[in-house]
Write an enzyme that holds these catalytic residues in place. Sequence first.
Site, PDB file in Angstrom:
ATOM      1  CD  GLU A  31      44.514  45.792  76.305  1.00  0.00           C
ATOM      2  OE1 GLU A  31      44.627  45.006  77.256  1.00  0.00           O
ATOM      3  OE2 GLU A  31      43.753  45.585  75.347  1.00  0.00           O
ATOM      4  CB  CYS A  41      43.322  41.389  77.909  1.00  0.00           C
ATOM      5  SG  CYS A  41      42.401  40.553  76.598  1.00  0.00           S
ATOM      6  CG  ASN A  43      37.982  43.322  77.714  1.00  0.00           C
ATOM      7  OD1 ASN A  43      37.630  44.145  76.878  1.00  0.00           O
ATOM      8  ND2 ASN A  43      38.924  42.434  77.473  1.00  0.00           N
ATOM      9  CD  GLU A  44      38.062  40.255  74.060  1.00  0.00           C
ATOM     10  OE1 GLU A  44      38.726  39.237  74.357  1.00  0.00           O
ATOM     11  OE2 GLU A  44      38.259  40.912  73.024  1.00  0.00           O
TER      12      GLU A  44
END
Length: 660
Positions: free
Chosen positions: A48, A239, A373-374
């Site tokens: 990331e 993120c 993603n989350e």
Amino acid sequence: MKLHRTLLTALAFTAGMALHAQSAHNMVVQTNKVGAEIQPTMYGLFFEDINYGADGGLYAELIKNRSFEFPQNFMGWATFGNVKLMNDGPFERNPHYVRLGNPGHGHKHTGIENEGFFGIGVKEGAEYRFSVWARGENQKIRVELIDNDTMGENQAFVSKEMDINSKEWKQYEVVLKSPVTDPKAHLRIFLTSKGTLDLEHVSLFPVDTWKGRKNGLRKDLAQALYDTKPGVFRFPGGCIVEGTDLETRYDWKKTVGPVENRPLNENRWHYTFPYRFFPDYFQTYGMGFFEFFELSEDMGAEPLPVLSCGLSCQFQNDSEDAHVKVCDLGSYIQDALDLIEFANGDVNTKWGKLRADMGHPASFNLKFIGIGNEQWGPEYPEHLKPFVEAIRKAYPDIKIVGSSGPNSEGDQFEYLWPEMKKLKVDLVDEHFYRPESWFLAEGNRYDNYDRKGPKVFAGEYACHGKGKKWNHFNAALLEAAFMTGLERNADVVHMATYAPLFAHVEGWQWRPDMIWFDNLNSVRTCSYYVQQLYGHNKGTNVLPLTMDKRAVSGQEGQDGLFASAVWDKDTKEYIVKVANTSDRVQPLSLTFAGLKKNDKLTEGKCITLQSADLDKDNTLENPNAIVPKETAVSIDGNVLNVEVAPKTFVLYKFTKTSNK
């Protein structure tokens, strides 16, 4: 009297030996019960762009804001003399450039100076390629690398003249060889002629990059990744895939094609943590999806790109207006389909042709894709469903990775797993940044998972010490212990990647991290070596390993021991991993049961990772303070009797030979 003392000593020694023998932990490896296949993707890497991981890090560009596209256009630059910012440049998505003009007096000067990322690191004897797009007739510039803090007579330690003579935009290059090592140099450009000159995309790269690719990746950082022997490479986040808002999500289509025309994107990590605030942290997309695929191929890792599902970061956006409505997801779904075509498509397809034009006509052989993603709540499966349907229809062989949200347990985790099963995703991405107590308690986490449902991708994890949220040996030891449970359950766990990967010592927002670096050097942490030991010793199949007929997963009565065993059919090796998380020596008797009469265990090796100081880790100043150490070990038939030191991770390896 002397004889009496000698006899007492002998009796005490004998009693001590007997007690020692009685207290030895008897572990049994069933060599004749070869179990689940360990996936080639089992251990890998997650990248990331956090902590200056790409720009200022792995992407070897040394110039900050090279196209003057930061919101504050001269951020990273100092200007002097007659310098004007223009916005009608040759690259549609990067329209800004600078115009250098006559300063108005023969003893005045016009030019620009760049500070780089916390300075520009150069090494004595190394070469650096300066390039620039320029326009001007019969003009000259002088390009210099300068010592920004010099007390000497001359700030510039290397300089070269460059002739610019073109009415149209043209790229020019010159190579500078540094006579000194300087981690904090600057680049300075003087206009040395009397006319007017335009400059755009001012760039400086080491000539010596990973695989020798022109204007490519920083060699020591890419080599560190390669040396883990990764099976999977997940990118570009995290993120940043979601973005703080939809405008700042990571858009793969903007990251391909000529680098000069890849637009700037705001990196959410420059403002997420105001106590670690870096307002000059942006994404140039110079390291884009083509470069990620290329690096995956270099490392022999399966690429795993992750794309936005149309939900911006839910931590930062409560309003429904911040997300794409399910009925409006068409372009996002098409982005996913087009990415698969870009990676695998024939050169006669639109996106396959672009890949070929960029220098890779062969397919990247993409097998996996992550969507979201989350994310959490009912919004996520509602958004994911049309992606799954479209990808299954167009590319039925592609495996889809869904998510269980940002937590390793709790309401959202319990809600999302059944939803992922309903959608029949292939893998579910679990994240857990957790304290020592969690890692000690979760050694048997996957023992009772559903074997018929989606497989597990432990996509982001790291042990965060209580009051010690930094890299230290004890955290790495507990990660190693936890990973024995991943390995033992390789039938359900198919991928695992530590996170985050990189951190600049002067520009980090999050820690701990696997690899730290400054402008000239890098250091591999204890957590790195744990990942490397697993990556190099993953084997091909799980073997049952028990102690008192139970899995060795740090359970009550197991004295802080964790263990797993594998068989490597290619090298004919048995590999046993043991983590002693206790603070005392643990005697161990390891039996390799089920061997045939003519089988023999030879070439014994013991690889140990340990530290007397649990809070210690490797540093830039002492990068080899804690590294794996290998010694020879012998075995008596099929039983290994050893003592495992306190707070130690150890591997035992034996080659099986057969006497006919």
